[in-house]
Write a protein that holds these residues in place. Structure first.
Motif, PDB file in Angstrom:
ATOM      1  N   GLN A   1      54.125  33.423  37.679  1.00 40.22           N
ATOM      2  CA  GLN A   1      53.611  32.114  37.240  1.00 40.22           C
ATOM      3  C   GLN A   1      54.501  31.576  36.120  1.00 40.22           C
ATOM      4  O   GLN A   1      55.166  32.356  35.435  1.00 40.22           O
ATOM      5  CB  GLN A   1      52.176  32.246  36.695  1.00 40.22           C
ATOM      6  N   THR A   2      54.463  30.286  35.933  1.00 40.56           N
ATOM      7  CA  THR A   2      55.146  29.691  34.789  1.00 40.56           C
ATOM      8  C   THR A   2      54.384  30.074  33.512  1.00 40.56           C
ATOM      9  O   THR A   2      53.285  30.617  33.562  1.00 40.56           O
ATOM     10  CB  THR A   2      55.230  28.161  34.923  1.00 40.56           C
ATOM     11  N   TYR A   3      55.011  29.807  32.378  1.00 42.12           N
ATOM     12  CA  TYR A   3      54.436  30.223  31.090  1.00 42.12           C
ATOM     13  C   TYR A   3      53.112  29.519  30.824  1.00 42.12           C
ATOM     14  O   TYR A   3      53.008  28.299  30.939  1.00 42.12           O
ATOM     15  CB  TYR A   3      55.427  29.913  29.960  1.00 42.12           C
ATOM     16  N   ASP A   4      52.107  30.301  30.452  1.00 47.75           N
ATOM     17  CA  ASP A   4      50.776  29.750  30.165  1.00 47.75           C
ATOM     18  C   ASP A   4      50.125  30.620  29.096  1.00 47.75           C
ATOM     19  O   ASP A   4      49.688  31.738  29.384  1.00 47.75           O
ATOM     20  CB  ASP A   4      49.949  29.759  31.458  1.00 47.75           C
ATOM     21  N   GLU A   5      50.080  30.116  27.867  1.00 52.64           N
ATOM     22  CA  GLU A   5      49.541  30.926  26.766  1.00 52.64           C
ATOM     23  C   GLU A   5      48.093  31.345  27.036  1.00 52.64           C
ATOM     24  O   GLU A   5      47.669  32.415  26.604  1.00 52.64           O
ATOM     25  CB  GLU A   5      49.676  30.164  25.437  1.00 52.64           C
ATOM     26  N   SER A   6      47.332  30.527  27.793  1.00 51.42           N
ATOM     27  CA  SER A   6      45.915  30.862  28.020  1.00 51.42           C
ATOM     28  C   SER A   6      45.756  32.055  28.968  1.00 51.42           C
ATOM     29  O   SER A   6      44.656  32.594  29.101  1.00 51.42           O
ATOM     30  CB  SER A   6      45.147  29.654  28.546  1.00 51.42           C
ATOM     31  N   ASP A   7      46.839  32.477  29.605  1.00 53.30           N
ATOM     32  CA  ASP A   7      46.786  33.668  30.466  1.00 53.30           C
ATOM     33  C   ASP A   7      46.932  34.963  29.660  1.00 53.30           C
ATOM     34  O   ASP A   7      46.701  36.058  30.183  1.00 53.30           O
ATOM     35  CB  ASP A   7      47.886  33.586  31.528  1.00 53.30           C
ATOM     36  N   TYR A   8      47.315  34.836  28.376  1.00 50.38           N
ATOM     37  CA  TYR A   8      47.542  36.027  27.546  1.00 50.38           C
ATOM     38  C   TYR A   8      46.240  36.562  26.966  1.00 50.38           C
ATOM     39  O   TYR A   8      45.350  35.797  26.591  1.00 50.38           O
ATOM     40  CB  TYR A   8      48.435  35.682  26.352  1.00 50.38           C
ATOM     41  N   ILE A   9      46.155  37.883  26.855  1.00 48.55           N
ATOM     42  CA  ILE A   9      45.138  38.538  26.021  1.00 48.55           C
ATOM     43  C   ILE A   9      45.934  39.276  24.950  1.00 48.55           C
ATOM     44  O   ILE A   9      46.630  40.239  25.248  1.00 48.55           O
ATOM     45  CB  ILE A   9      44.284  39.517  26.842  1.00 48.55           C
ATOM     46  N   ARG A  10      45.876  38.774  23.717  1.00 42.47           N
ATOM     47  CA  ARG A  10      46.789  39.269  22.677  1.00 42.47           C
ATOM     48  C   ARG A  10      46.128  40.239  21.706  1.00 42.47           C
ATOM     49  O   ARG A  10      46.767  40.699  20.772  1.00 42.47           O
ATOM     50  CB  ARG A  10      47.394  38.099  21.902  1.00 42.47           C
ATOM     51  N   ASN A  11      44.860  40.552  21.947  1.00 40.50           N
ATOM     52  CA  ASN A  11      44.117  41.431  21.044  1.00 40.50           C
ATOM     53  C   ASN A  11      43.573  42.593  21.876  1.00 40.50           C
ATOM     54  O   ASN A  11      42.971  42.378  22.927  1.00 40.50           O
ATOM     55  CB  ASN A  11      43.006  40.574  20.425  1.00 40.50           C
ATOM     56  N   TYR A  12      43.813  43.829  21.415  1.00 41.35           N
ATOM     57  CA  TYR A  12      43.456  44.993  22.244  1.00 41.35           C
ATOM     58  C   TYR A  12      41.954  45.077  22.491  1.00 41.35           C
ATOM     59  O   TYR A  12      41.523  45.425  23.592  1.00 41.35           O
ATOM     60  CB  TYR A  12      43.982  46.302  21.626  1.00 41.35           C
ATOM     61  N   SER A  13      41.137  44.747  21.484  1.00 39.69           N
ATOM     62  CA  SER A  13      39.690  44.868  21.719  1.00 39.69           C
ATOM     63  C   SER A  13      39.201  43.772  22.672  1.00 39.69           C
ATOM     64  O   SER A  13      38.275  44.008  23.464  1.00 39.69           O
ATOM     65  CB  SER A  13      38.915  44.892  20.400  1.00 39.69           C
ATOM     66  N   ASP A  14      39.843  42.594  22.665  1.00 39.38           N
ATOM     67  CA  ASP A  14      39.525  41.581  23.692  1.00 39.38           C
ATOM     68  C   ASP A  14      39.908  42.101  25.078  1.00 39.38           C
ATOM     69  O   ASP A  14      39.194  41.878  26.065  1.00 39.38           O
ATOM     70  CB  ASP A  14      40.307  40.277  23.445  1.00 39.38           C
ATOM     71  N   PHE A  15      41.048  42.790  25.146  1.00 39.35           N
ATOM     72  CA  PHE A  15      41.498  43.381  26.415  1.00 39.35           C
ATOM     73  C   PHE A  15      40.427  44.330  26.971  1.00 39.35           C
ATOM     74  O   PHE A  15      40.072  44.273  28.151  1.00 39.35           O
ATOM     75  CB  PHE A  15      42.827  44.097  26.182  1.00 39.35           C
ATOM     76  N   ILE A  16      39.881  45.184  26.097  1.00 45.13           N
ATOM     77  CA  ILE A  16      38.847  46.130  26.538  1.00 45.13           C
ATOM     78  C   ILE A  16      37.570  45.376  26.938  1.00 45.13           C
ATOM     79  O   ILE A  16      36.943  45.695  27.957  1.00 45.13           O
ATOM     80  CB  ILE A  16      38.563  47.171  25.426  1.00 45.13           C
ATOM     81  N   ASP A  17      37.209  44.329  26.177  1.00 45.29           N
ATOM     82  CA  ASP A  17      36.022  43.534  26.535  1.00 45.29           C
ATOM     83  C   ASP A  17      36.185  42.881  27.901  1.00 45.29           C
ATOM     84  O   ASP A  17      35.260  42.896  28.723  1.00 45.29           O
ATOM     85  CB  ASP A  17      35.795  42.422  25.494  1.00 45.29           C
ATOM     86  N   VAL A  18      37.354  42.292  28.147  1.00 45.15           N
ATOM     87  CA  VAL A  18      37.601  41.626  29.433  1.00 45.15           C
ATOM     88  C   VAL A  18      37.542  42.658  30.554  1.00 45.15           C
ATOM     89  O   VAL A  18      36.932  42.433  31.603  1.00 45.15           O
ATOM     90  CB  VAL A  18      38.958  40.884  29.416  1.00 45.15           C
ATOM     91  N   ARG A  19      38.151  43.809  30.322  1.00 45.04           N
ATOM     92  CA  ARG A  19      38.137  44.892  31.317  1.00 45.04           C
ATOM     93  C   ARG A  19      36.705  45.297  31.646  1.00 45.04           C
ATOM     94  O   ARG A  19      36.337  45.437  32.817  1.00 45.04           O
ATOM     95  CB  ARG A  19      38.903  46.089  30.749  1.00 45.04           C
ATOM     96  N   ASP A  20      35.859  45.442  30.617  1.00 43.33           N
ATOM     97  CA  ASP A  20      34.479  45.858  30.853  1.00 43.33           C
ATOM     98  C   ASP A  20      33.721  44.808  31.669  1.00 43.33           C
ATOM     99  O   ASP A  20      32.879  45.153  32.496  1.00 43.33           O
ATOM    100  CB  ASP A  20      33.770  46.109  29.517  1.00 43.33           C
ATOM    101  N   LYS A  21      34.036  43.518  31.472  1.00 41.40           N
ATOM    102  CA  LYS A  21      33.348  42.453  32.218  1.00 41.40           C
ATOM    103  C   LYS A  21      33.789  42.418  33.675  1.00 41.40           C
ATOM    104  O   LYS A  21      33.079  41.906  34.532  1.00 41.40           O
ATOM    105  CB  LYS A  21      33.609  41.105  31.553  1.00 41.40           C
ATOM    106  N   LEU A  22      34.989  42.967  33.943  1.00 43.13           N
ATOM    107  CA  LEU A  22      35.488  42.965  35.324  1.00 43.13           C
ATOM    108  C   LEU A  22      34.816  44.021  36.187  1.00 43.13           C
ATOM    109  O   LEU A  22      34.855  43.945  37.405  1.00 43.13           O
ATOM    110  CB  LEU A  22      37.003  43.239  35.337  1.00 43.13           C
ATOM    111  N   LEU A  23      34.200  45.009  35.539  1.00 46.54           N
ATOM    112  CA  LEU A  23      33.637  46.137  36.307  1.00 46.54           C
ATOM    113  C   LEU A  23      32.369  45.727  37.058  1.00 46.54           C
ATOM    114  O   LEU A  23      31.644  44.859  36.621  1.00 46.54           O
ATOM    115  CB  LEU A  23      33.333  47.301  35.363  1.00 46.54           C
TER     116      LEU A  23
END
Ligand code: TYD
Length: 137
Positions: free
Chosen positions: A115-137
């Motif tokens: 994809q082209t550059y899109d800042e909204s596609d980034y997860i830049r905080n590790y605890s947000d990364f874990i939260d997003v992962r938990d919501k995907l389950l």
């Protein structure tokens, strides 16, 4: 919980006499359509980069010169993969935390992206990364 990364081995056409050529094509060696290419270079040896994940982006990292360690992490499992061969690529799928460590002064890291550059596609905080992962389950 599956690993969303994979080391890819590309063809090396040629030999030590004439040198080598490595072709990579979208939807072939690269498992997506390539919309963007960028490269990371002249990184001082003490600098570490990355420290983010992407929601949708798929990437293949190819180390064209020098060496770099890529730490990949899906929140359950971590692996450090050394890239130092332009005939190898590291596919990194969505929702994978990555860190780029141990750059050589000479390292040139090329990234092919879906994809082209899109800042909204980034997860830049590790605890947000874990939260997003938990919501995907
Ligand atoms: P970033 O992805 O945070 O780099 P790294 O993980 O290697 O440290 O991007 C660094 C900066 O470059 C940031 O301000 C966004 C910008 N950038 C673009 O404008 N276009 C791009 O394609 C990329 C990858 C980054």
């Amino acid at each position: 919980k599956t690993k969303n990364w994979k080391v890819l081995s590309f063809n090396r056409i040629g030999d030590n006499e004439i040198g080598y050529l490595t072709p990579v094509e979208e939807n072939k060696e690269i498992p997506f359509l390539i919309k963007r290419v960028y490269y990371i270079y002249n990184v001082p040896e003490e600098i570490e980069r990355g420290f983010h994940a992407h929601r949708k982006l798929e990437q293949v990292l190819i180390c064209m010169n020098g060496s770099v360690d890529i730490k990949v992490d899906n929140g359950y499992e971590q692996e450090i993969i050394r890239l130092n061969d332009p005939a190898k690529g590291l596919y990194i799928g969505p929702h994978t935390w990555r860190e780029m460590l141990s750059f050589d002064a000479s390292t040139v890291l090329v990234v092919l992206a879906s994809q082209t550059y899109d800042e909204s596609d980034y997860i830049r905080n590790y605890s947000d990364f874990i939260d997003v992962r938990d919501k995907l389950l």
